[in-house]
Design a protein around this motif. Structure first.
Motif, PDB file in Angstrom:
ATOM      1  N   LYS A  87       0.803  -1.255  -0.042  1.00 48.75           N
ATOM      2  CA  LYS A  87      -0.046   0.051  -0.088  1.00 48.75           C
ATOM      3  C   LYS A  87       0.708   1.242  -0.002  1.00 48.75           C
ATOM      4  O   LYS A  87       0.698   2.234  -0.747  1.00 48.75           O
ATOM      5  N   SER A  88       1.874   1.302   0.878  1.00 52.77           N
ATOM      6  CA  SER A  88       2.649   2.598   0.873  1.00 52.77           C
ATOM      7  C   SER A  88       3.529   2.797  -0.231  1.00 52.77           C
ATOM      8  O   SER A  88       3.725   3.763  -0.781  1.00 52.77           O
ATOM      9  N   THR A  89       3.956   1.594  -0.774  1.00 56.86           N
ATOM     10  CA  THR A  89       4.736   1.680  -2.237  1.00 56.86           C
ATOM     11  C   THR A  89       3.873   2.072  -3.334  1.00 56.86           C
ATOM     12  O   THR A  89       4.440   3.097  -3.831  1.00 56.86           O
TER      13      THR A  89
ATOM     14  N   ALA B  86      -3.127  10.190   1.285  1.00 56.70           N
ATOM     15  CA  ALA B  86      -3.192  10.336   2.665  1.00 56.70           C
ATOM     16  C   ALA B  86      -2.743   8.713   3.022  1.00 56.70           C
ATOM     17  O   ALA B  86      -3.569   7.848   2.800  1.00 56.70           O
ATOM     18  N   ASP B  87      -1.673   8.369   3.532  1.00 55.51           N
ATOM     19  CA  ASP B  87      -1.277   7.034   3.952  1.00 55.51           C
ATOM     20  C   ASP B  87      -1.436   6.921   5.476  1.00 55.51           C
ATOM     21  O   ASP B  87      -0.825   7.423   6.419  1.00 55.51           O
ATOM     22  N   GLU B  88      -2.542   6.244   5.886  1.00 54.65           N
ATOM     23  CA  GLU B  88      -3.132   6.090   7.125  1.00 54.65           C
ATOM     24  C   GLU B  88      -3.212   7.431   7.934  1.00 54.65           C
ATOM     25  O   GLU B  88      -2.636   7.311   9.044  1.00 54.65           O
ATOM     26  N   PRO B  89      -4.052   8.366   7.659  1.00 57.62           N
ATOM     27  CA  PRO B  89      -3.946   9.429   8.246  1.00 57.62           C
ATOM     28  C   PRO B  89      -4.488   9.479   9.642  1.00 57.62           C
ATOM     29  O   PRO B  89      -4.180  10.257  10.252  1.00 57.62           O
TER      30      PRO B  89
HETATM   31 MG    MG Z   1       2.159   1.031   4.545  1.00 56.35          MG
END
Ligand code: MG
Ligand code: ADP
Length: 235
Positions: A55-57, A176-179
């Motif tokens: 996901k973050s990638t 937004a990554d896990e905001p």
């Molecule tokens: Mg991640």
């Protein structure tokens, strides 16, 4: 076609067979394994998936913080897959607002200065910079907190500063990554209300979350597994 040779009805985001391989010692880590995804302007998308699924990638590539090992990424019709760091930074500055789980604010700077900083990098002149930063902070409900430093703000207020910073240069895309990952659930609800409002104003929003209740704010839910899209549905 426009004067730049770009079709006007194209997707805002078009990822084709995107792979990302990290080298860890002698080992190759396949973070993305031929991922396809198309997103239109104005969408509100939640990305879910197990820890380590990529996901973050994916967000880093979509946000032009990183490039794929292979495959194509077109942002607004422009192929950014092979851009060098300078050009990527330029695209990022003009088109992308990024919000992180851990806020990533400068500890010694006021909320106003934190929001002004990307505008400074983007070459916006001082008065306009101030005006836009104040505007973004006001939209995020922080009109009376502009002179506060992060340690004088609550977690929710810090995240709102980070959202204001992401909005300051009017990006076409808000990521937004896990905001809400570092916030209690009530504060998380406030932050989600802000994303809802920003989407209602016409912004394209993509967010990664672990929480089904957060994902339910979006209109589309994409589940990632082992570096590919496992399911993709309207919600
Ligand atoms: Mg991640
Ligand atoms: P998620 O955000 O879904 O938890 P990530 O995109 O962070 O997943 O990571 C996907 C995979 O890639 C994981 O196996 C992770 O360990 C690996 N990975 C991520 N970033 C790097 C990196 N910079 N170097 C090496 N491996 C990485």
């Amino acid at each position: 076609m426009s004067e730049h040779g770009v079709a006007k009805d194209q997707a805002l985001i078009d990822l084709v067979e995107v792979r990302k391989i990290y080298q860890r010692g002698n080992e190759e880590v396949h973070a993305l394994s031929g991922l396809d995804l198309r997103l239109e302007r104005g969408e509100y998308v939640a990305i879910m998936g197990p820890s380590g699924s990529g996901k973050s990638t994916l967000m880093n590539i979509v946000g032009c913080l990183d490039t794929p090992t292979s495959g194509i990424y077109r942002l607004d019709g422009v192929d950014v897959s092979d851009m060098n760091a300078n050009n990527l930074a330029d695209v990022r500055n003009r088109q992308i607002g990024f919000v992180f789980q851990t806020f990533n604010l400068l500890a010694r700077s006021t909320a106003l200065h934190n929001v002004e900083l990307p505008l400074l990098y983007g070459g916006t002149r001082r008065r306009l910079r101030r005006e836009r930063a104040e505007d973004a902070l006001t939209r995020c409900g922080l009109a009376d907190r502009m002179d506060h430093r992060p340690n004088e703000l609550s977690g929710g207020q810090r995240q709102r500063v980070a959202i204001a910073r992401a909005l300051a240069n009017s990006p076409s895309l808000l990521l937004a990554d896990e905001p809400t990952g570092n916030l209690d659930s009530r504060t998380g609800d406030e932050i989600m209300a802000l994303f809802d409002a920003l989407h209602a104003e016409g912004n394209t929003v993509i967010l990664v979350t672990h929480e089904e209740s957060v994902a339910q704010h979006a209109n589309r839910l994409v589940r990632i597994r082992d570096g590919v899209v496992a399911t993709d549905e309207r919600i």
